[in-house]
Design a protein around this motif. Structure first.
Motif, PDB file in Angstrom:
ATOM      1  N   ALA A 178       0.827  -1.205   0.000  1.00  0.00           N
ATOM      2  CA  ALA A 178       0.000   0.000   0.000  1.00  0.00           C
ATOM      3  C   ALA A 178       0.861   1.255   0.000  1.00  0.00           C
ATOM      4  O   ALA A 178       0.544   2.240  -0.671  1.00  0.00           O
ATOM      5  N   MET A 225      -7.890   4.090  -5.384  1.00  0.00           N
ATOM      6  CA  MET A 225      -8.706   4.029  -4.172  1.00  0.00           C
ATOM      7  C   MET A 225      -9.308   2.643  -3.980  1.00  0.00           C
ATOM      8  O   MET A 225      -9.432   2.164  -2.850  1.00  0.00           O
ATOM      9  N   THR A 226      -9.670   1.988  -5.087  1.00  0.00           N
ATOM     10  CA  THR A 226     -10.217   0.633  -4.990  1.00  0.00           C
ATOM     11  C   THR A 226      -9.173  -0.339  -4.460  1.00  0.00           C
ATOM     12  O   THR A 226      -9.460  -1.165  -3.579  1.00  0.00           O
ATOM     13  N   SER A 228      -6.530   0.425  -2.652  1.00  0.00           N
ATOM     14  CA  SER A 228      -6.271   0.782  -1.253  1.00  0.00           C
ATOM     15  C   SER A 228      -7.367   0.251  -0.339  1.00  0.00           C
ATOM     16  O   SER A 228      -7.085  -0.245   0.763  1.00  0.00           O
ATOM     17  N   LEU A 229      -8.614   0.333  -0.792  1.00  0.00           N
ATOM     18  CA  LEU A 229      -9.731  -0.180  -0.003  1.00  0.00           C
ATOM     19  C   LEU A 229      -9.603  -1.689   0.188  1.00  0.00           C
ATOM     20  O   LEU A 229      -9.772  -2.212   1.310  1.00  0.00           O
ATOM     21  N   MET A 230      -9.277  -2.407  -0.881  1.00  0.00           N
ATOM     22  CA  MET A 230      -9.136  -3.856  -0.790  1.00  0.00           C
ATOM     23  C   MET A 230      -8.005  -4.248   0.167  1.00  0.00           C
ATOM     24  O   MET A 230      -8.151  -5.162   0.984  1.00  0.00           O
ATOM     25  N   ASN A 232      -6.809  -2.484   2.681  1.00  0.00           N
ATOM     26  CA  ASN A 232      -7.188  -2.176   4.059  1.00  0.00           C
ATOM     27  C   ASN A 232      -8.224  -3.149   4.611  1.00  0.00           C
ATOM     28  O   ASN A 232      -8.206  -3.463   5.803  1.00  0.00           O
ATOM     29  N   VAL A 233      -9.111  -3.628   3.761  1.00  0.00           N
ATOM     30  CA  VAL A 233     -10.086  -4.629   4.201  1.00  0.00           C
ATOM     31  C   VAL A 233      -9.375  -5.914   4.612  1.00  0.00           C
ATOM     32  O   VAL A 233      -9.666  -6.502   5.664  1.00  0.00           O
ATOM     33  N   THR A 236      -7.550  -5.397   7.902  1.00  0.00           N
ATOM     34  CA  THR A 236      -8.493  -5.389   9.022  1.00  0.00           C
ATOM     35  C   THR A 236      -8.917  -6.803   9.392  1.00  0.00           C
ATOM     36  O   THR A 236      -8.988  -7.162  10.580  1.00  0.00           O
TER      37      THR A 236
END
Length: 243
Positions: A178, A225-226, A228-230, A232-233, A236
């Motif tokens: 990331a 952004m997509t 980065s979202l994946m 971070n998911v 988490t």
């Protein structure tokens, strides 16, 4: 009258923005050649640099986290300082080393993907080391006692610590990836953001936005952004697994 002109300008601006977003989505769906080239260069740079940083940083992080030796505290502080290194400083350092007056000028790596990878490794490795050191220092005591009870040597104890840190290693790799994919300062300085050669998503967004090509910039921003979202998911979910 001025208010009416302002409202008309706002309406026109909204229409232009909507058009740019529609064109951006069309570029993504159509598989635009220039967009695909930027994504390919970004993937090559990010995956390579994050993997190399992982291979270097994980052993050092485990060593720092579990070690008991004079000067360990100094090394930890030094690594934490490097974790906050400004990307432009890293880019400047590599530019000076590999430019026409630098000691490594004969390698001719400036404005290539290879030197972008090297600069990224320099930035990301301290991040890997720091995260691994923090995690391993929390489990090193119990693992060391277990290894001592089993009569394991230093090498096998090290492997046991690595085995106990598998989820953390994967999480750290995602963090490194990331960071690599979102970097702009160092890669723009040493890569030059050359079209069809060293242009990555972050540098291309700046470049095309400055030129007024909002559609391609928005398309790259959506993809970035997509991703980065994946990432971070997944991080988490891994953190929940740790707990």
């Amino acid at each position: 009258m001025p208010g009416r002109v302002r409202r008309c300008a706002d309406v026109e601006g909204n229409k232009n923005m909507q058009t740019a977003i529609q064109k951006a989505i069309a570029l993504i769906l159509s598989g635009d050649r220039e967009l695909c080239n930027i994504l390919l260069v970004t993937a090559k740079m990010s995956l390579s640099s994050s993997f190399i940083a992982l291979c270097i940083g994980v052993p050092i992080g485990i060593w720092l986290g579990s070690g008991r030796f004079p000067g360990r505290g100094i090394l930890v502080v030094l690594n934490r300082t490097l974790m906050g290194m400004p990307p432009v400083v890293c880019g400047l350092l590599f530019y000076m080393l590999f430019s026409g007056v630098g000691p490594f000028r004969k390698l001719r790596l400036l404005f290539t993907v290879k030197i972008m990878i090297l600069a990224q490794v320099c930035l990301i490795t301290p991040l890997v080391v720091g995260n691994m050191e923090t995690y391993v220092s929390g489990i090193a005591g119990s693992v060391r006692e277990t290894a001592k009870g089993l009569g394991l040597g230093a090498a096998k104890t090290f492997l046991l610590l690595a085995n106990e840190s598998l989820y953390e290693i994967f999480s750290v790799y995602l963090l490194a990836f990331a960071r690599a994919i979102a970097e702009v300062g160092a890669v723009s300085m040493v890569g030059g953001a050359i079209a069809w050669k060293t242009n990555v998503m972050t540098t291309a967004i700046m470049q095309y936005t400055n030129r007024g090509n909002f559609s391609l910039g928005i398309a790259l921003g959506i993809i970035l952004m997509t991703v980065s979202l994946m990432v971070n998911v997944v991080i988490t979910l891994l953190q929940r697994r740790f707990r």
